[in-house]
Design a protein around this motif. Sequence first.
Motif, PDB file in Angstrom:
ATOM      1  N   ARG A 188       4.046  16.494  33.140  1.00 23.72           N
ATOM      2  CA  ARG A 188       5.009  15.783  32.412  1.00 23.72           C
ATOM      3  C   ARG A 188       5.859  16.901  31.677  1.00 23.72           C
ATOM      4  NH1 ARG A 188       4.744  11.202  34.366  1.00 23.72           N
ATOM      5  NH2 ARG A 188       2.779   9.813  33.797  1.00 23.72           N
ATOM      6  N   GLN A 189       6.917  16.396  31.234  1.00 25.26           N
ATOM      7  CA  GLN A 189       7.822  17.276  30.196  1.00 25.26           C
ATOM      8  C   GLN A 189       7.560  16.827  28.966  1.00 25.26           C
ATOM      9  OE1 GLN A 189      10.308  19.483  31.688  1.00 25.26           O
ATOM     10  NE2 GLN A 189       9.195  18.934  33.518  1.00 25.26           N
ATOM     11  N   PRO A 190       7.820  17.795  28.054  1.00 22.46           N
ATOM     12  CA  PRO A 190       7.481  17.750  26.794  1.00 22.46           C
ATOM     13  C   PRO A 190       7.906  16.412  25.807  1.00 22.46           C
ATOM     14  CG  PRO A 190       8.057  19.838  26.933  1.00 22.46           C
ATOM     15  CD  PRO A 190       8.452  19.307  28.142  1.00 22.46           C
ATOM     16  N   GLU A 191       9.260  15.888  26.334  1.00 21.29           N
ATOM     17  CA  GLU A 191       9.606  14.873  25.756  1.00 21.29           C
ATOM     18  C   GLU A 191       9.058  13.600  26.405  1.00 21.29           C
ATOM     19  OE1 GLU A 191      12.257  16.256  29.087  1.00 21.29           O
ATOM     20  OE2 GLU A 191      11.471  17.066  27.548  1.00 21.29           O
ATOM     21  N   GLU A 192       8.085  13.628  27.388  1.00 27.28           N
ATOM     22  CA  GLU A 192       7.542  12.393  28.084  1.00 27.28           C
ATOM     23  C   GLU A 192       6.084  12.135  27.313  1.00 27.28           C
ATOM     24  OE1 GLU A 192       9.025  12.164  32.517  1.00 27.28           O
ATOM     25  OE2 GLU A 192       7.725  13.957  32.252  1.00 27.28           O
ATOM     26  N   ILE A 193       5.747  12.935  26.182  1.00 25.15           N
ATOM     27  CA  ILE A 193       4.444  13.269  25.809  1.00 25.15           C
ATOM     28  C   ILE A 193       4.564  12.474  24.460  1.00 25.15           C
ATOM     29  CG2 ILE A 193       2.434  14.266  24.961  1.00 25.15           C
ATOM     30  CD1 ILE A 193       3.170  16.247  27.393  1.00 25.15           C
ATOM     31  N   SER A 533      11.769   3.533  26.491  1.00 22.03           N
ATOM     32  CA  SER A 533      10.731   4.529  26.029  1.00 22.03           C
ATOM     33  C   SER A 533      10.771   5.588  27.155  1.00 22.03           C
ATOM     34  CB  SER A 533       9.308   3.865  25.949  1.00 22.03           C
ATOM     35  OG  SER A 533       8.226   4.819  25.936  1.00 22.03           O
ATOM     36  N   PRO A 534      10.800   6.894  26.548  1.00 21.87           N
ATOM     37  CA  PRO A 534      10.830   7.936  27.845  1.00 21.87           C
ATOM     38  C   PRO A 534       9.413   8.459  27.702  1.00 21.87           C
ATOM     39  CG  PRO A 534      11.311   8.827  25.228  1.00 21.87           C
ATOM     40  CD  PRO A 534      10.991   7.444  25.392  1.00 21.87           C
ATOM     41  N   PHE A 535       8.608   7.861  26.973  1.00 23.24           N
ATOM     42  CA  PHE A 535       6.986   8.187  26.918  1.00 23.24           C
ATOM     43  C   PHE A 535       6.224   8.084  28.519  1.00 23.24           C
ATOM     44  CE2 PHE A 535       8.208   7.683  22.494  1.00 23.24           C
ATOM     45  CZ  PHE A 535       8.579   9.260  22.287  1.00 23.24           C
ATOM     46  N   ARG A 536       5.571   8.749  29.005  1.00 23.62           N
ATOM     47  CA  ARG A 536       4.556   8.584  30.136  1.00 23.62           C
ATOM     48  C   ARG A 536       3.291   8.889  29.863  1.00 23.62           C
ATOM     49  NH1 ARG A 536       9.226   7.081  31.725  1.00 23.62           N
ATOM     50  NH2 ARG A 536       9.636   6.817  34.028  1.00 23.62           N
ATOM     51  N   HIS A 537       3.002   9.418  28.637  1.00 30.69           N
ATOM     52  CA  HIS A 537       1.768   9.820  28.272  1.00 30.69           C
ATOM     53  C   HIS A 537       1.544   9.670  26.688  1.00 30.69           C
ATOM     54  CE1 HIS A 537       0.000  11.486  32.013  1.00 30.69           C
ATOM     55  NE2 HIS A 537      -1.059  11.617  31.223  1.00 30.69           N
ATOM     56  N   VAL A 564       2.350   4.869  32.936  1.00 33.74           N
ATOM     57  CA  VAL A 564       2.139   5.178  31.432  1.00 33.74           C
ATOM     58  C   VAL A 564       0.520   5.450  31.339  1.00 33.74           C
ATOM     59  CG1 VAL A 564       2.280   5.004  29.167  1.00 33.74           C
ATOM     60  CG2 VAL A 564       4.191   4.516  30.714  1.00 33.74           C
ATOM     61  N   ARG A 565       0.209   6.565  30.945  1.00 31.40           N
ATOM     62  CA  ARG A 565      -1.185   6.863  30.525  1.00 31.40           C
ATOM     63  C   ARG A 565      -1.413   6.455  29.025  1.00 31.40           C
ATOM     64  NH1 ARG A 565      -2.204   9.351  35.559  1.00 31.40           N
ATOM     65  NH2 ARG A 565      -0.518   8.801  36.797  1.00 31.40           N
ATOM     66  N   VAL A 566      -2.630   5.984  28.698  1.00 33.30           N
ATOM     67  CA  VAL A 566      -3.178   6.104  27.261  1.00 33.30           C
ATOM     68  C   VAL A 566      -4.223   7.048  27.126  1.00 33.30           C
ATOM     69  CG1 VAL A 566      -3.940   4.809  25.398  1.00 33.30           C
ATOM     70  CG2 VAL A 566      -2.151   4.016  26.588  1.00 33.30           C
ATOM     71  N   PHE A 567      -4.289   7.952  25.972  1.00 33.00           N
ATOM     72  CA  PHE A 567      -5.388   8.830  25.961  1.00 33.00           C
ATOM     73  C   PHE A 567      -5.741   8.980  24.932  1.00 33.00           C
ATOM     74  CE2 PHE A 567      -6.946  13.275  25.092  1.00 33.00           C
ATOM     75  CZ  PHE A 567      -8.052  13.348  26.241  1.00 33.00           C
ATOM     76  N   ALA A 568      -6.831   8.334  24.133  1.00 30.19           N
ATOM     77  CA  ALA A 568      -7.319   8.135  23.005  1.00 30.19           C
ATOM     78  C   ALA A 568      -8.498   8.776  22.563  1.00 30.19           C
ATOM     79  CB  ALA A 568      -7.648   6.516  22.681  1.00 30.19           C
ATOM     80  N   VAL A 569      -8.567   9.303  21.468  1.00 28.54           N
ATOM     81  CA  VAL A 569      -9.639  10.236  21.085  1.00 28.54           C
ATOM     82  C   VAL A 569     -10.249   9.695  19.671  1.00 28.54           C
ATOM     83  CG1 VAL A 569     -10.593  12.562  20.298  1.00 28.54           C
ATOM     84  CG2 VAL A 569      -8.552  12.261  21.956  1.00 28.54           C
ATOM     85  N   GLY A 570     -11.222   9.370  19.549  1.00 30.58           N
ATOM     86  CA  GLY A 570     -11.910   8.665  18.171  1.00 30.58           C
ATOM     87  C   GLY A 570     -13.581   8.780  18.588  1.00 30.58           C
ATOM     88  N   ASP A 571     -13.951   8.183  17.389  1.00 29.43           N
ATOM     89  CA  ASP A 571     -15.629   8.146  17.061  1.00 29.43           C
ATOM     90  C   ASP A 571     -15.562   6.588  16.401  1.00 29.43           C
ATOM     91  OD1 ASP A 571     -17.909   8.121  16.820  1.00 29.43           O
ATOM     92  OD2 ASP A 571     -17.920   9.738  15.197  1.00 29.43           O
TER      93      ASP A 571
END
Length: 923
Positions: A188-193, A533-537, A564-571
């Motif tokens: 990805r490019q920075p603007e896609e994140i 939306s420009p976001f892919r991640h 588009v991917r969703v990357f979720a971090v949590g507890d």
Amino acid sequence: MLGTALTVRSDRAEYLTLKGANHQAAHQFSERIKEAWSRFNLAALEKEAAHLDRIRAEVMLLAAPLRYPAACQIAPLLDDARALDASLLSKLNAEAIGPEAVERIAPVRKFAAEPRALRANGIAVFVASELDRWKEFFDTIESKPLTPEQRLSVVVDEDATLVLAGAGSGKTSVITAKAAYLVTAGIRQPEEILLLAFAKNAAEEMSERVEARSGVPIVARTFHAIAYDIIGIVEGSKPALAEHATDDMAFTNLIKQILKDLVHQLSAVSRAIIQFFAHFLVEPKTEWDFQTKHDFYTHLETQDLRTLQGERVKSYEELQIANWLYENGVEYEYEPVYEHKIAETGRRDYQPDFRLIESGIYIEHFGVRRQKMADGSERLITAPFVDRDEYLAGMDWKRQVHAEHDTTLIETYSYERQEGRLLTGLAEKLAPHVTLKPRPVDTIYDRIVELKQVDDFSKLLGTFLRKFKSGGYSLQDCETKSEQMKLGKRARAFLDVFAPVFEEYQKRLGGRIDFEDMILRAAHYAETGRYKSPFRHILVDEFQDISQSRARLVKALKAQHPDVRVFAVGDDWQSIFRFAGSDIHLMRHFGREFGGSFDGEASVHRTVDLGRTFRSVDQIAFAARTFVLRNPAQIDKKIVPAGTATEPAIRVVTVSKGEDEVKLNEVLASLSAAVPPEDKPATVLLLGRYRFIEPDMPDLRRRFRRLKISFKTIHASKGLEADHVILLNADSGRTGFPSEIVDDPLLSLVSPEEEAFQNAEERRVMYVAMTRARHTLTILASNARPSSFVTELRKDPAYGISTAPGAEPEAHACGECGGRLLGVTGKDGRIWYRCEHVQHCGNLLPTCASCGTALPRHVDGTSEVRCGCGASYPTCPECEDGWLVERSGPYGRFLGCVRYPSCVGKAQISSSRRNAPSARTGR
């Protein structure tokens, strides 16, 4: 001799047969058909050759993929492969096209038939290869090399990936490495994140950390910041933010002002507001809703049953009567001493429920309902825990008292409220004796303000309003949910107030917006495509805190592009913000909410458990894990602790009444003495469930200079850590821990579904408190009223808790109501045992006359009450808890209950008891 039969089968499995043909001609014709069929098959294959070769090449790449074969990437390939297989490949005849062509189409056909196995194999190959390829990157991206679990979470790139990051497991390192990896690997490019955090300072820290570690300028933003940007892009400018949006006090004051203005308009709305304050401010539960006195009293202690006149009453039905009298200008006294002296009966002074000052009429409200019998007759019954015969006898006695002294008694009954006519019936009964003088609405409201009831109600309205907006609810939604939850008239009365307040609030916003508007408006623009939306991640931190409105925005951004991917971090073990709208079910059902689809399977996602903690030693880490997993709904996670404790790491220190400061100083002194002079000060974090628990911090810092001491509420401590943690006031009670301040049930109309497990969120709050500690955790708990959490920790050997010998208080149940009997020191310096429900139960027992410290208790199967010191007493024939001691009366010596005058149990002195210990009549 008779000729040859020639049979030809069509592609529809139909047969055409020619009989009596010349054998040679038939054979030649058969060969020509075979040649033609072969040419036809090969021609059809050649026509789709380019298409086939493209699909085949992509399928072959699955054996050693260059990118993670996510469902969203492979699903279109599967659709193409199956379409080609259905239209052509499955129809080709192997004999007709030959072995080379069969081998050529085989990978595509196999993929169409077994896509999940091939994708799974591709994922395994890619992950192994990628981990090896980026080893140096993972070794150096953070100050310490990433763990195997952290590395795996970075290279996994499913449609939706959930990283389970326990306390101290390095979740920030994972997000930092993920963002840097996506850009450095050219994915990805920075603007896609899009990096999303909940708090502004967390977003700023994440941005700085990503750029510092990777040299990649990726700006992390809060949900509100990205929402505001989206609105600005779509509308051309950003609307002004309401002044109260960032000021909770200003927001509550605005709600108070709206209420006041609506009341002084003297409309139907003003009447609805007064009705709510007078009759629905508290939860309308009575003794009939509980099975035990203990449960009933516990409920009463969570409610402020205070009338408009200002006194505290003993039941909801009494509150209704008192407020009706006040509303209608009928002056009254609550529980006055009866005007005539009653002959000695062993009872306390008679105090009727109400006395009307002007007329002298008495009102008694009786807690009885009517029950239909099998023969059609009716009888009066009492609440489950009330002795019916005794209660009915008390009713008769009161009637007799009024008859004997010629005073007027008006009676009301619980069954009248049950039948919806308690107050109308009261009005009819009082009509011959009293002239009603209804007070003006604004006068009543001013009284409500005086009692400070408006403050709490305004906070409730404000909390409801914010949840209502952020959840995208409608009034119809709330009404429907109210019916499902059987919240009844109180919910209806509340919504009658809320609707005009909300309408007026929206008017006063004018062209400004609040934070709730931001998220919802941005989500709407993304859903309708007005925002591109420009976001892919999309990388989300602290995912356990996500609300429905924020989830809606994430889903809308994800839906704009197929990859588009969703990357979720949590507890989920640290999900402690339900009051702010967070919905733990979004994390528990992560795949259903955010996952992709592949081969007919929905909810496709990947979960990675980081597994280890870099913070707590083994005793703390394992005890905290065991504690939180008592709730089976929590997601199970492995824990690898940061180290091994050589001494007990968790201690419970019991505190007697008034000793809080002394015990805290003792614990701090012990920690301070253990710090070597040459070492830097040890960090100590004091934690409280509520802010008001904070001790005198300047004084503590001045006295213990070898310690770096700070105080936080547990909610504010998330993300923090210290060498030593001291948990303050782990006591039972309304403001104890677990907290017994229950959210108003009305908030459930605009809240995520409540969890079935008791104290589910409070248990997670305790987990957060425990896991702030690196080396030791000390819990300060009341000796008399330890919290249920402390009791659990001490009793279960699985937790390995260290407790001072003899610190475990002996639990005594109150025989009158089922609550606990707590040791207290009286004004005379002696110890007494008093029921925890002191305002309602009144059970009070002296200690043993022999030892003066312990509480004698009943011995099962005997008529004896025995003390631990060996003294024994005859049991009281009238009550559960009392015992008989020698007393003197006008007719000589006798045995009387130690609970006199609450209990009048008596017995004659037997010869065997002549020398029994006599009563110490200190009260």
